[in-house]
Design a protein around this motif. Structure first.
Motif, PDB file in Angstrom:
ATOM      1  N   SER A 139     -43.654 -21.407  18.332  1.00  0.00           N
ATOM      2  CA  SER A 139     -44.754 -20.233  18.429  1.00  0.00           C
ATOM      3  C   SER A 139     -44.617 -19.106  18.993  1.00  0.00           C
ATOM      4  CB  SER A 139     -45.923 -21.158  18.733  1.00  0.00           C
ATOM      5  OG  SER A 139     -46.042 -21.395  20.230  1.00  0.00           O
ATOM      6  N   GLY A 140     -43.811 -19.135  20.054  1.00  0.00           N
ATOM      7  CA  GLY A 140     -43.524 -17.943  20.822  1.00  0.00           C
ATOM      8  C   GLY A 140     -42.596 -17.245  20.164  1.00  0.00           C
ATOM      9  N   VAL A 141     -41.429 -17.673  19.552  1.00  0.00           N
ATOM     10  CA  VAL A 141     -40.499 -17.107  18.679  1.00  0.00           C
ATOM     11  C   VAL A 141     -41.261 -16.196  17.561  1.00  0.00           C
ATOM     12  CG1 VAL A 141     -38.516 -17.009  17.321  1.00  0.00           C
ATOM     13  CG2 VAL A 141     -38.539 -18.140  19.422  1.00  0.00           C
ATOM     14  N   ALA A 142     -42.420 -16.835  16.799  1.00  0.00           N
ATOM     15  CA  ALA A 142     -43.065 -16.592  15.852  1.00  0.00           C
ATOM     16  C   ALA A 142     -43.785 -15.215  16.222  1.00  0.00           C
ATOM     17  CB  ALA A 142     -44.043 -17.635  15.223  1.00  0.00           C
ATOM     18  N   GLY A 143     -44.491 -15.412  17.523  1.00  0.00           N
ATOM     19  CA  GLY A 143     -45.032 -13.966  18.261  1.00  0.00           C
ATOM     20  C   GLY A 143     -44.181 -12.972  18.422  1.00  0.00           C
ATOM     21  N   VAL A 144     -42.995 -13.113  18.918  1.00  0.00           N
ATOM     22  CA  VAL A 144     -42.035 -12.214  19.129  1.00  0.00           C
ATOM     23  C   VAL A 144     -41.664 -11.470  17.566  1.00  0.00           C
ATOM     24  CG1 VAL A 144     -39.644 -11.688  19.831  1.00  0.00           C
ATOM     25  CG2 VAL A 144     -40.946 -13.169  21.130  1.00  0.00           C
ATOM     26  N   VAL A 162     -32.650  -8.795  14.530  1.00  0.00           N
ATOM     27  CA  VAL A 162     -31.242  -9.223  14.035  1.00  0.00           C
ATOM     28  C   VAL A 162     -30.715 -10.347  15.096  1.00  0.00           C
ATOM     29  CG1 VAL A 162     -28.691  -8.726  13.574  1.00  0.00           C
ATOM     30  CG2 VAL A 162     -30.576  -7.309  12.357  1.00  0.00           C
ATOM     31  N   LEU A 163     -30.895  -9.813  16.446  1.00  0.00           N
ATOM     32  CA  LEU A 163     -30.426 -11.011  17.504  1.00  0.00           C
ATOM     33  C   LEU A 163     -31.183 -12.123  17.341  1.00  0.00           C
ATOM     34  CD1 LEU A 163     -28.536 -11.042  19.825  1.00  0.00           C
ATOM     35  CD2 LEU A 163     -30.319 -10.023  21.284  1.00  0.00           C
ATOM     36  N   ILE A 164     -32.438 -12.088  17.181  1.00  0.00           N
ATOM     37  CA  ILE A 164     -33.182 -13.333  17.219  1.00  0.00           C
ATOM     38  C   ILE A 164     -32.703 -14.186  15.963  1.00  0.00           C
ATOM     39  CG2 ILE A 164     -35.645 -14.292  16.906  1.00  0.00           C
ATOM     40  CD1 ILE A 164     -36.496 -11.964  18.504  1.00  0.00           C
ATOM     41  N   LEU A 165     -32.671 -13.455  14.919  1.00  0.00           N
ATOM     42  CA  LEU A 165     -32.475 -14.142  13.643  1.00  0.00           C
ATOM     43  C   LEU A 165     -30.696 -14.673  13.904  1.00  0.00           C
ATOM     44  CD1 LEU A 165     -32.954 -14.672  10.719  1.00  0.00           C
ATOM     45  CD2 LEU A 165     -31.906 -12.473   9.993  1.00  0.00           C
ATOM     46  N   ALA A 166     -29.973 -14.168  14.194  1.00  0.00           N
ATOM     47  CA  ALA A 166     -28.644 -14.557  14.738  1.00  0.00           C
ATOM     48  C   ALA A 166     -28.065 -14.953  13.256  1.00  0.00           C
ATOM     49  CB  ALA A 166     -28.554 -15.716  15.621  1.00  0.00           C
ATOM     50  N   PRO A 186     -46.323 -11.069  21.660  1.00  0.00           N
ATOM     51  CA  PRO A 186     -45.251 -11.974  22.506  1.00  0.00           C
ATOM     52  C   PRO A 186     -45.759 -12.454  23.769  1.00  0.00           C
ATOM     53  CG  PRO A 186     -44.207  -9.977  21.297  1.00  0.00           C
ATOM     54  CD  PRO A 186     -45.567  -9.715  21.265  1.00  0.00           C
ATOM     55  N   VAL A 187     -46.254 -11.719  24.523  1.00  0.00           N
ATOM     56  CA  VAL A 187     -46.845 -11.805  25.850  1.00  0.00           C
ATOM     57  C   VAL A 187     -47.706 -13.123  25.832  1.00  0.00           C
ATOM     58  CG1 VAL A 187     -48.024 -11.305  28.036  1.00  0.00           C
ATOM     59  CG2 VAL A 187     -46.489  -9.450  26.713  1.00  0.00           C
ATOM     60  N   VAL A 188     -48.513 -13.065  25.060  1.00  0.00           N
ATOM     61  CA  VAL A 188     -49.689 -14.306  24.645  1.00  0.00           C
ATOM     62  C   VAL A 188     -49.064 -15.314  23.978  1.00  0.00           C
ATOM     63  CG1 VAL A 188     -51.769 -15.051  23.508  1.00  0.00           C
ATOM     64  CG2 VAL A 188     -51.369 -12.434  24.552  1.00  0.00           C
ATOM     65  N   SER A 189     -48.026 -15.118  22.955  1.00  0.00           N
ATOM     66  CA  SER A 189     -47.702 -16.405  22.079  1.00  0.00           C
ATOM     67  C   SER A 189     -46.704 -17.159  22.942  1.00  0.00           C
ATOM     68  CB  SER A 189     -47.090 -15.940  20.791  1.00  0.00           C
ATOM     69  OG  SER A 189     -45.838 -15.058  20.940  1.00  0.00           O
ATOM     70  N   VAL A 190     -45.828 -16.278  23.689  1.00  0.00           N
ATOM     71  CA  VAL A 190     -44.667 -16.901  24.475  1.00  0.00           C
ATOM     72  C   VAL A 190     -45.331 -17.705  25.502  1.00  0.00           C
ATOM     73  CG1 VAL A 190     -42.705 -16.445  26.112  1.00  0.00           C
ATOM     74  CG2 VAL A 190     -42.752 -15.525  23.736  1.00  0.00           C
ATOM     75  N   ALA A 210     -34.745 -14.156  24.504  1.00  0.00           N
ATOM     76  CA  ALA A 210     -35.479 -13.245  25.466  1.00  0.00           C
ATOM     77  C   ALA A 210     -34.859 -12.080  25.614  1.00  0.00           C
ATOM     78  CB  ALA A 210     -35.215 -13.930  27.002  1.00  0.00           C
ATOM     79  N   ALA A 211     -33.751 -11.728  25.078  1.00  0.00           N
ATOM     80  CA  ALA A 211     -32.868 -10.476  24.787  1.00  0.00           C
ATOM     81  C   ALA A 211     -33.365  -9.667  23.606  1.00  0.00           C
ATOM     82  CB  ALA A 211     -31.345 -10.737  24.840  1.00  0.00           C
ATOM     83  N   GLY A 212     -33.336 -10.673  22.722  1.00  0.00           N
ATOM     84  CA  GLY A 212     -34.093  -9.982  21.247  1.00  0.00           C
ATOM     85  C   GLY A 212     -35.331  -9.551  21.549  1.00  0.00           C
ATOM     86  N   MET A 213     -36.260 -10.275  22.272  1.00  0.00           N
ATOM     87  CA  MET A 213     -37.639  -9.937  22.488  1.00  0.00           C
ATOM     88  C   MET A 213     -37.926  -8.635  23.309  1.00  0.00           C
ATOM     89  SD  MET A 213     -40.562 -12.120  24.694  1.00  0.00           S
ATOM     90  CE  MET A 213     -42.005 -11.294  25.206  1.00  0.00           C
ATOM     91  N   ALA A 214     -37.058  -8.553  24.217  1.00  0.00           N
ATOM     92  CA  ALA A 214     -37.065  -7.400  25.181  1.00  0.00           C
ATOM     93  C   ALA A 214     -36.618  -6.037  24.222  1.00  0.00           C
ATOM     94  CB  ALA A 214     -35.768  -7.272  26.303  1.00  0.00           C
ATOM     95  N   ILE A 215     -35.487  -6.156  23.362  1.00  0.00           N
ATOM     96  CA  ILE A 215     -35.146  -5.326  22.581  1.00  0.00           C
ATOM     97  C   ILE A 215     -36.243  -4.691  21.599  1.00  0.00           C
ATOM     98  CG2 ILE A 215     -33.428  -4.558  20.824  1.00  0.00           C
ATOM     99  CD1 ILE A 215     -31.276  -6.223  22.163  1.00  0.00           C
ATOM    100  N   VAL A 216     -36.769  -5.934  20.952  1.00  0.00           N
ATOM    101  CA  VAL A 216     -37.917  -5.466  19.946  1.00  0.00           C
ATOM    102  C   VAL A 216     -39.137  -4.723  20.547  1.00  0.00           C
ATOM    103  CG1 VAL A 216     -39.841  -6.638  18.758  1.00  0.00           C
ATOM    104  CG2 VAL A 216     -37.591  -7.467  18.247  1.00  0.00           C
TER     105      VAL A 216
END
Length: 329
Positions: free
Chosen positions: A100-105, A143-147, A259-263, A279-285
């Motif tokens: 769910s956290g990734v979905a929020g990101v 893209v980083l999250i999708l890998a 993302p703050v809420v979902s993660v 975490a890196a993908g989230m920060a970049i987004v």
């Protein structure tokens, strides 16, 4: 026509954004819990049905009527497709394989898609290099999250489904802002009608994946009710109100708070893992979204629209905030 500055009503706008972020951000948690007993199709239909019933009851209870013009209903159906039926289904499908956290990101990419749509349609002119860089940076984070280089990873299709759902939200917000709000129809009537249309669009999908028996426990039942009544009905109406007051692009910007809420909810409630790559993908987004928002050039003035029937029951300050921030048209 009278013109007013955009500076008024900032506190109301901030409050709406925060409430919307909290409610919308928790959607991914309740969806995850609902999927423990329901199929993605069932979750999608139940969200639409409970949300529609909730808003219809409020609409009728406050003396409002659903739109009756055929042209308005045609626009409502289009909006329901892009802002409800498609993203609800894609999120339910995607969250079977991602946290769910990734979905929020990934949902935080909604304002990036909104900016891209604005560029393609000509609504965003004179795009500054910083905003363009933010747009590209945000999608690099996706893209980083999708890998995609991890061909064997089991959640690739889930990530793609949620990313497309975020894009669908952006299309829906833009369409709603341009063709539905600010036309003298109460937002409660529009939001109730749109979830009714979404229900009509999703119920025919039940034979394709929603006819399996349901064994639901009290915990999951509570999650389903909250998902449908609060995170779909109430949140969707609040989204409509915010589009009417602040515009589609500003409303889409709430996505970067999700993302703050979902993660946080995913880690605390569901004990979800949080990898360094995510975490890196989230920060970049979030950095990309921040650039697109920070360098946005708000209009100096906006046209004041005639008050809708909703205005009769609002506090003066709230009504001024809505009139002051409503987009033209």
């Amino acid at each position: 026509m009278n013109r007013v500055g955009v500076g008024g009503g900032g506190s109301w706008a901030g409050l709406r954004i925060c409430v919307l972020a909290l409610l919308w951000g928790s959607t991914f948690l309740w969806t995850e819990l609902a999927l423990e007993a329901l199929t993605p199709v069932q979750v999608t239909v139940v969200r639409c049905v409970l949300g529609a019933v909730t808003l219809l009851a409020v609409c009728l209870g406050t003396g409002r009527r659903l739109p009756h013009e055929r042209a308005v209903w045609g626009r409502v159906v289009v909006a329901a497709l892009f802002c409800n039926a498609v993203p609800f289904a894609l999120f339910s499908f995607g969250q079977r394989s991602i946290d769910s956290g990734v979905a929020g990101v990934l949902n935080a990419t909604t304002p990036l898609w909104a900016l891209l749509i604005g560029v393609l349609t000509g609504a965003e002119r004179g795009l500054r290099p910083a905003r363009l860089g933010g747009l590209l940076l945000g999608f690099a984070g996706v893209v980083l999250i999708l890998a995609p280089w991890q061909a064997a990873r089991p959640d690739g299709w889930g990530v793609l489904a949620v990313a497309v759902a975020a894009a669908s939200y952006a299309v829906g917000f833009a369409y709603m802002g341009r063709f539905l709000v600010g036309r003298g129809i109460p937002t409660i009537s529009l939001s109730a009608a749109q979830l009714l249309a979404a229900t009509a669009l999703t119920v025919p999908l039940l034979p394709a994946g929603g006819s399996v028996p349901v064994d639901i426990d009290p915990k999951t039942l509570i999650a389903v009710v909250i998902l449908g009544v609060v995170c779909t009905g109430a949140t969707f109406h609040l989204t409509y109100r915010n589009i009417a007051a602040e515009g589609a692009t500003n409303t889409a910007a709430v996505g970067y708070l999700l993302p703050v809420v979902s993660v946080a909810l995913g880690i605390v409630v569901l004990d979800e893992a949080f990898s360094l790559r995510i975490a890196a993908g989230m920060a970049i987004v979030l950095a990309g979204v921040g650039l697109t928002r920070r360098h946005a050039r708000p209009p100096a003035t906006v046209t004041r629209q005639p008050p809708t029937p909703d205005s009769a029951t609002e506090e003066p300050a709230h009504r001024l905030a809505r009139q002051g921030g409503r987009p033209r048209g």
